[in-house]
Structure formats: C-alpha cells, structure tokens
Design a protein around this motif. Sequence first.
Motif, PDB file in Angstrom:
ATOM      1  N   ASP A 162       6.750  29.933 -73.865  1.00 39.86           N
ATOM      2  CA  ASP A 162       6.161  30.469 -72.624  1.00 39.86           C
ATOM      3  C   ASP A 162       6.163  29.467 -71.464  1.00 39.86           C
ATOM      4  N   LEU A 163       6.376  28.192 -71.761  1.00 37.13           N
ATOM      5  CA  LEU A 163       6.291  27.157 -70.711  1.00 37.13           C
ATOM      6  C   LEU A 163       7.293  27.417 -69.572  1.00 37.13           C
ATOM      7  N   PRO A 164       6.963  26.956 -68.375  1.00 36.07           N
ATOM      8  CA  PRO A 164       7.867  27.168 -67.227  1.00 36.07           C
ATOM      9  C   PRO A 164       9.287  26.650 -67.473  1.00 36.07           C
ATOM     10  N   GLY A 196      -3.152  24.596 -68.413  1.00 38.87           N
ATOM     11  CA  GLY A 196      -2.224  23.673 -67.736  1.00 38.87           C
ATOM     12  C   GLY A 196      -1.100  23.273 -68.683  1.00 38.87           C
ATOM     13  N   GLU A 197       0.006  22.860 -68.052  1.00 36.47           N
ATOM     14  CA  GLU A 197       1.213  22.588 -68.838  1.00 36.47           C
ATOM     15  C   GLU A 197       1.063  21.451 -69.829  1.00 36.47           C
ATOM     16  N   ALA A 198       0.418  20.371 -69.405  1.00 36.63           N
ATOM     17  CA  ALA A 198       0.345  19.200 -70.291  1.00 36.63           C
ATOM     18  C   ALA A 198      -0.432  19.536 -71.559  1.00 36.63           C
ATOM     19  N   LEU A 199      -1.579  20.197 -71.378  1.00 34.12           N
ATOM     20  CA  LEU A 199      -2.389  20.528 -72.572  1.00 34.12           C
ATOM     21  C   LEU A 199      -1.696  21.567 -73.443  1.00 34.12           C
ATOM     22  N   ALA A 200      -0.988  22.508 -72.818  1.00 37.56           N
ATOM     23  CA  ALA A 200      -0.292  23.530 -73.610  1.00 37.56           C
ATOM     24  C   ALA A 200       0.820  22.883 -74.438  1.00 37.56           C
TER      25      ALA A 200
END
Length: 266
Positions: free
Chosen positions: A85-87, A106-110
């Motif tokens: 799912d990440l950008p 947020g992206e880093a935590l995901a």
Amino acid sequence: MNINQYIKDRSSVINKALNGFLPTPKTKPRMIHKAMRYAVFPGGKRIRPILAVAAFEACGGKDNKILPIACAVEIIHTYTLIHDDLPCMDDDDYRRGKLSCHKKFGEALALLAGDALLTLGFQLLAGSGKIDIVREVSMAIGTGGTIGGQVEDILKQKPRKKELDYIASHKTGELFGVSVKLGGMLMDADKKKIDSLCNFGKNIGLTFQLVDDLIDGDGYTKLYGIQYVKRMAALLNDRAKSDLGIFGKKADKLSAIADLILKRKI
Ligand code: GRG
C-alpha cells in the motif's frame, strides 16, 4: 460441522492467538505496536491461516501447536499488504475497509510495522523448532516467491500471459502453497502428502487470483475476457481438489474451502 461454521470457529481461535502473539499496545515503543495491531485487527478473511489449520487437521493434527505457524503466515501476509500500500508501491489509501497503515501512522512507521511483522512471523516459525519450516517460508516470500512476483508486477506495464502467470503464481500462489504445506510439515507427513498439499495450495492460490481479477476486471480478465477466466478458475479448482485424493475424507474441509474460494464466498 458445516464449512461456514468451521471457518467461523477457526477464525475466532486464530484471532485470539494473534492477539496473544502481538505485543500489547502498551509495550514500548508503543507507536510501532499500535501500528502493527492496527494492520492485523480486525483483519481480513484469514484464509491462509485457516488453510494451514485445515491441512494440519487433514494430516491428523488435533492440538493447538499449529497456531503459532498459522498466525505467522497471517502476520507475514499483513506485512506484504502494508508494504504494497505504500506510496512507492501501489499507493493505496485504504485497506481492509479503513485507512491504510501509512495513511494512519505515516510512511516511516508503516514501513517499520511491516518489517516488524515480518520479523515476528519468523520468530513464531522458529518456535516450531523445525528449520525446514523456516526455510520453506523464506523461499516462498523471497525473490523466488512473493517479492519476485511483486517486482515483475511493478516492472511490467502491460503483462502478457507468461508474465501474468509468473506474477500470479509468485505474488499469490507461493504464500497460499506454503500455508497449506506447513500444516503437513508440522505433522511430519510424508513427502507425497506434503507435495500434494503444496500443489493444492498453489492451485487454489491461482484460483483466488483469477477470481480477484474477475471481480476487479483487470489482470487475466483484461487479457482473456470473463468467460475464459471463469473456465480457467473452475479448471484450477478441479485440479486442486484432485490433489487431495490421497487424504480421502480427512481433506473434506480443504476441499470445501477451495469451493468457497472459487465462488468467493470466503
Ligand atoms: C510488498 C513484498 C511485497 C509483496 C506484495 C501480496 C502482495 C505482494 C501484494 C498485495 C496486493 C495484492 C493484490 C496481492 C495479490 C494477492 C491478494 C489478492 C492479496 C489479498 O489477500 P486477501 O484477499 O486479503 O486474502 P485479506 O485482507 O482478506 O487478508
């Protein structure tokens, strides 16, 4: 027990076990554990762990020792979903009916939650004491498996038949195959049974992907049209069920799950 009751029953056992295996949201560092739990609960269909349990039972397994392994498969599957799912991958804002993990945390935590789930999955697999189980899962989700399928999917803009087959069998089929196989491996089933379980799993994995493409109207459906894909899915379902012959009635649940996958009733 009918198949719907069976699935309800086993899902509930799997959900309770998952709850126990994941660090509590109060465990430090809290945010990562919240993100991991957010992605795992309430979760999706739990098909892969249910298949692992049903395969274990088809091989005569009766106790709960399959649960860490079944849950590992679901936890690892959830890592692939978070990362997908990440950008930088599919860039999806929603997953399982709610905001995707990176939209919420947020992206880093995901990214880290995905990594942490993958790591936790292997910790649970290692608990079986069976190095073959750890190896098989590594191979199924590595560059010769899920990751390989994802790479091809990203690189090929308009995949043709050969490429679609590669993507579906690696991205979807391998994890299904190994989920089923693990039930037999934990029971020390003989090679013939383990191979049959693995073939069954891969074939229903492909059926699952075809049905997914029918619903979404992309992939195989775009290339071949609805009728052809329906016929292919039915053929694979037959092939999968014939792989179970060696188990006789003990594989009734696996066979019934295959039918539900074909009809997308699970
Ligand atoms: C990022 C390493 C990496 C891999 C990503 C599995 C995958 C590869 C991406 C997920 C996206 C996708 C469409 C995969 C095809 C298989 C599939 C339909 C997965 C969804 O599985 P379900 O329907 O999901 O079982 P639930 O939510 O029910 O668990």
